[in-house]
Design a protein around this motif. Structure first.
Motif, PDB file in Angstrom:
ATOM      1  N   GLY B  59       0.712  -1.186  -0.078  1.00 24.95           N
ATOM      2  CA  GLY B  59      -0.019  -0.047  -0.009  1.00 24.95           C
ATOM      3  C   GLY B  59       0.727   1.283   0.054  1.00 24.95           C
ATOM      4  O   GLY B  59       1.973   1.324   0.127  1.00 24.95           O
ATOM      5  N   PHE B 114      -8.996   2.298  -5.735  1.00 29.37           N
ATOM      6  CA  PHE B 114      -8.430   1.653  -4.433  1.00 29.37           C
ATOM      7  C   PHE B 114      -9.613   0.995  -3.802  1.00 29.37           C
ATOM      8  O   PHE B 114     -10.747   1.046  -4.074  1.00 29.37           O
ATOM      9  CB  PHE B 114      -8.060   2.701  -3.346  1.00 29.37           C
ATOM     10  CG  PHE B 114      -6.802   3.484  -3.771  1.00 29.37           C
ATOM     11  CD1 PHE B 114      -5.792   2.925  -3.401  1.00 29.37           C
ATOM     12  CD2 PHE B 114      -6.860   4.744  -4.476  1.00 29.37           C
ATOM     13  CE1 PHE B 114      -4.436   3.335  -3.896  1.00 29.37           C
ATOM     14  CE2 PHE B 114      -5.525   5.344  -4.762  1.00 29.37           C
ATOM     15  CZ  PHE B 114      -4.456   4.822  -4.556  1.00 29.37           C
ATOM     16  N   HIS B 137      -5.017   0.819  -0.335  1.00 30.94           N
ATOM     17  CA  HIS B 137      -4.363  -0.315  -1.163  1.00 30.94           C
ATOM     18  C   HIS B 137      -5.397  -0.631  -1.917  1.00 30.94           C
ATOM     19  O   HIS B 137      -6.368  -0.320  -1.955  1.00 30.94           O
ATOM     20  CB  HIS B 137      -3.964  -1.371  -0.104  1.00 30.94           C
ATOM     21  CG  HIS B 137      -5.150  -1.634   0.818  1.00 30.94           C
ATOM     22  ND1 HIS B 137      -5.457  -1.128   2.233  1.00 30.94           N
ATOM     23  CD2 HIS B 137      -5.783  -2.887   0.850  1.00 30.94           C
ATOM     24  CE1 HIS B 137      -6.455  -1.695   2.520  1.00 30.94           C
ATOM     25  NE2 HIS B 137      -6.929  -2.733   1.770  1.00 30.94           N
ATOM     26  N   THR B 142      -1.072  -2.917  -4.887  1.00 36.48           N
ATOM     27  CA  THR B 142      -1.215  -1.557  -5.279  1.00 36.48           C
ATOM     28  C   THR B 142      -0.194  -0.802  -5.932  1.00 36.48           C
ATOM     29  O   THR B 142      -0.536   0.384  -6.745  1.00 36.48           O
ATOM     30  CB  THR B 142      -0.745  -0.929  -3.729  1.00 36.48           C
ATOM     31  OG1 THR B 142      -1.496  -1.551  -2.584  1.00 36.48           O
ATOM     32  CG2 THR B 142      -1.368   0.414  -3.436  1.00 36.48           C
TER      33      THR B 142
END
Lengths: 259, 579
Positions: B59, B114, B137, B142
């Motif tokens: 992330g 996301f 994330h 990501t």
């Protein structure tokens, strides 16, 4: 126990180059590679580079199936070299490694995939419905569909296997499965403002040429259900927008948006 | 004006701003520079979108407060400084903490998708060293989402993208940057770029080590080129070993197991079934910082409590198969397909893998300019932001924050130049000659063999735990390797020739490796990712001191400079006790 050994037949050759006078060439060369536990075909290509042929051209980056660089054909099947385990291949016969067939050869296992980048750049970009993202309310359910498509690592194996591109060479008329997925990801993006994605998919990307043989889905290393989740729904949207008789009548009498 | 001789011989391109490297930082820099109306070229060593950023999993850190409303830039700043063991460039840490949330909103506006909270906002997960749940994330891919979003934005921004070109030399005129030279990987032909400003965004140095999560591109190109061009680098001893790389099976050795596994509740145990993190960091346990977890694993293995293949166990299976498959889909599939390991059923065997370079080219925090006028650096190749150790998730945000700032800095600099800087024919000639040399030797060293020896050396003597004797040995052996590298011979033609590519890249890897070893020898303390068994614990002098690296002809000069002192308000934040 003696280590197992694999025999590889690897394509070696290059495209003609007028400037340096190199002529087009190509043949399969045999290499022997000791097999270790947990080995993948890309490891074998690196072994060959280190021991026998330092100039063997092969694209790769992450060796973790995340970048989609090492696409090639193993025993005729489009695969990521980094993802093909040796213990899943029969070792009693030579393993044949070839470059992608659908794209022009550069050298050995490397092909010129620049056409795909042109197709991508031609697709109109994402356009947010609302500039201030603090005002967005987008839920998990809204993004599940587009997230599947956004997993694409652009390995272009689906492009390689697609009959329309591979056998009929219709790069002039068909953008290929990768870009059907990309168009679907935009059309199903909950915050995309454009309403001409379907028109583009029909008229520019040529979705009508796909006859849903699902070969693309089979080779996708990310397990994206290209045909079922991207192409068929986009075909349905094309039908709804352009061929629905009820909508046609409604449009005719001014009760629906004109195309 | 008469054409210079190089212009008639080689392919040439001219831009206002040239960006070398097309990962997150390079793409973000190029987008920014282009949006200001300048002519921008973006050069990538691979195809566009394949850069190392795609491998980032867990992330991107930004104190948006979507899940923990108490989070804010101040806490993020403090966490970053604590993670960096107070050796960070405080101004970089401050800008990073303040601006990362805006960079995430911007990505969303550009189409990034996301994972979401129940309230329809961007989801944030916990990560080592972060006080609050802070990492935005997309499952465990990501980086892919970020690079694809930037790529799609970039190709509609009027940037000229040059794919599969390796830049080998920076060029200067009167001390300021004037462009660079390199070669097309496909044809092997030289190509020259003339630019007012050059931004380096070339990533790290991991390929100098044997066990690494880094891709082949991480050959220290930027560090090496900047050093040779006369830029100063700092703190190269700080190389992060990510605690959890796979140690088994061999096919996935070094493969990174995202920290998100621990973020989602993964447990680390030794061969006796003990959660050994309780001995070193009972409060944070598995979510301690990377340096502490890596050293703890190292200790378990050395003291004979390791797993069968020299690691420890990491287990997430207690969270249930459905949860694991949803939150860690890439990890799950990858290990199942590559390695026959089903992480929903049992543990993985993991150990430290070379992951990230905290040190790098010295930059001005606000503009990202290096010590060479017109040369900028952002992302992993720049030093200072992360101090002695980087927190997970702070790299992706670093790319975005300082990529943008480098773009702005380069634009401002370029706009201030009255005319295009000139490239010197003699410099081009020298660079071209250097590039051709490996082909001219009939008999010589195999570049792959030298690379392998370098990796073994760095891993064993300049690795996770260091001491004076071994570092000195390593420096001696590096001199031998440098000698061997001067005698490399490559076979085949110039077209897409990986042996030749490696021969060129080895120069930079050797330079960067020497920097790491020399700085590690100089810093007689243990701090963050740098551990000296002969100098345990912090040393007050070194806590206020950056290592510096400069070239003086052929000689590498290692020095010290005093760390910039924080203003009082930031100091108060940094030293504030954690709640």
């Amino acid at each position: 126990m003696a280590k197992a050994e694999a025999t590889f037949h690897v394509f070696r050759g290059e495209a003609a180059d007028a400037e340096s006078g190199v002529e087009a060439s190509g043949e399969y060369q045999e290499y022997k590679v000791p097999v270790e536990e947990g080995m993948v075909v890309l490891d074998a290509m690196h072994y060959i580079q280190g021991e026998d042929a330092p100039d063997l051209a092969v694209r790769w980056n992450c060796k973790a199936a995340k970048c989609g660089s090492c696409s090639a054909e193993i025993n005729g099947k489009p695969r990521l070299l980094c993802k093909q385990r040796m213990d899943a291949l029969p070792l009693d016969e030579p393993i044949v490694v070839s470059p992608l067939k659908t794209f022009p050869l550069v050298k050995d296992l490397v092909t010129d995939v620049s056409w795909n980048y042109k197709m991508n750049a031609a697709i109109p970009p994402f356009q947010p419905k609302e500039e201030d993202t603090d005002k967005w309310e987008v839920f998990e359910n809204d993004v599940v569909r587009t997230q599947e498509f956004r997993k694409c690592i652009e390995c272009f194996l689906c492009q390689d296997v697609c009959h329309v591109l591979r056998n009929h060479d219709r790069k002039d008329a068909f953008a290929g499965p990768r870009f059907m997925v990309r168009l679907a990801s935009l059309d199903m993006h909950p915050m995309d403002a454009r309403n001409d994605r379907v028109k583009y998919t029909k008229e520019e990307a040529g979705i009508g040429l796909c006859n849903i043989t699902k070969c693309c889905t089979e080779v996708c290393p990310e397990d994206i259900k290209i045909t079922d989740n991207a192409i068929i729904p986009m075909k349905e949207r094309v039908v709804d927008e352009f061929y629905d008789p009820v909508m046609k009548v409604l449009r005719g009498i001014g009760l629906a948006h004109k195309k | 004006m008469a054409k210079k001789s190089y212009e008639t011989k080689y392919e040439c391109h001219t831009h206002d701003v040239l960006v070398i490297g097309a990962g997150g930082a390079g793409l973000r820099a190029a987008i920014e520079a282009s949006s200001q109306g300048l002519s921008v070229g973006l050069i990538c060593k691979s195809l566009l979108g394949k850069a190392h950023t795609v491998m980032a999993e867990g992330g991107v850190a930004a104190s948006m407060g979507n899940v923990d409303p108490d989070d804010g830039w101040k806490t993020h700043f403090r966490d970053t400084i604590h993670g960096g063991k107070f050796l960070n460039n405080y101004r970089m840490a401050e800008l990073h903490a303040k601006e990362s949330a805006d960079r995430i909103r911007e990505l969303e506006r550009w189409g990034a998708v996301f994972d979401r909270t129940e309230k329809g906002k961007i989801m944030q997960r916990p990560f080592g060293g972060h006080t609050y749940r802070r990492l935005c994330h997309v499952g465990d891919h990501t980086g892919l989402e970020i690079i694809r979003t930037l790529q799609d934005k970039g190709v509609h921004s009027g940037i000229d993208v040059y794919m599969e070109a390796t830049i080998t030399h920076l060029l200067k005129e009167d001390g300021r940057i004037s462009g660079c030279i390199g070669y097309w990987r496909e044809s092997g032909r030289c190509v020259i770029f003339n630019a007012k400003a050059v931004i380096l965004a070339t990533g790290g140095i991991g390929k100098g080590f044997k066990v690494t999560s880094n891709s082949w591109e991480y050959t220290a190109d930027g560090q090496g080129m900047a050093y040779r061009a006369g830029a100063e680098l700092i703190d190269m001893e700080f190389v992060q070993f990510h605690p959890t790389g796979m140690v088994w099976p061999n096919g996935v050795k070094g493969l990174l197991i995202t920290e998100a596994v621990r973020g989602e509740g993964g447990l680390l145990t030794n061969s006796e079934g003990e959660r050994f993190m309780k001995n070193v960091d009972p409060e944070r346990m598995e979510l301690s910082t990377r340096d502490i977890v890596a050293k703890a694993i190292n200790k378990e293995v050395k003291e004979g409590r390791g797993s069968p293949h020299g690691g420890v166990f990491l287990d997430i299976s207690h969270r249930g198969p459905e949860y694991v498959r949803k939150k860690l889909p890439g990890m799950y599939r990858q290990l199942l397909e590559f390695a026959d390991v089903d992480i929903t059923k049992g543990p993985m065997e993991v150990g430290p893998t070379t992951h990230y370079t905290m040190g790098g080219i010295r930059v001005d925090a606000d503009t990202a300019q290096t010590t060479i006028p017109g040369l900028f650096a952002c992302g992993e190749v720049a030093g200072g932001m992360h101090g002695a150790n980087r927190l997970g998730g702070n790299s992706l945000s670093d790319l975005l924050v300082f990529g943008r700032r480098a773009g702005l800095g380069a634009v401002e600099y370029a706009n201030g130049l009255k005319e295009q800087p000139q490239i010197d024919d003699a410099d081009v000639k020298a660079a071209v000659k250097e590039l051709s040399q490996p082909f001219e030797r009939d008999d010589g060293e195999n570049p792959y063999a030298i690379h392998k020896d370098l990796q073994e050396l760095m891993q064993s003597k300049v690795g996770i735990v260091r001491e004076e004797g071994e570092l000195k040995e390593a420096l001696d052996e590096l001199q031998t390797l440098k000698g061997r590298a001067k005698n490399i011979a490559v076979t085949g033609a110039r077209q897409f020739n990986p042996g030749w590519h490696l021969a060129i890249e080895l120069d930079n890897m050797l330079i960067a490796s020497e920097m790491v070893a020399r700085c590690a020898l100089q810093r007689t303390e243990s701090r963050g990712a740098h551990t000296r068994i002969d100098h345990e614990g912090y040393n007050e002098h070194w806590g206020k001191t950056n290592s510096t690296i400069n070239a003086n002809g052929e000689e590498m000069v290692i020095g010290q400079s005093t760390l910039m002192e924080m203003p009082d308000d930031l100091k108060a934040l940094a030293y504030e006790e954690k709640k």
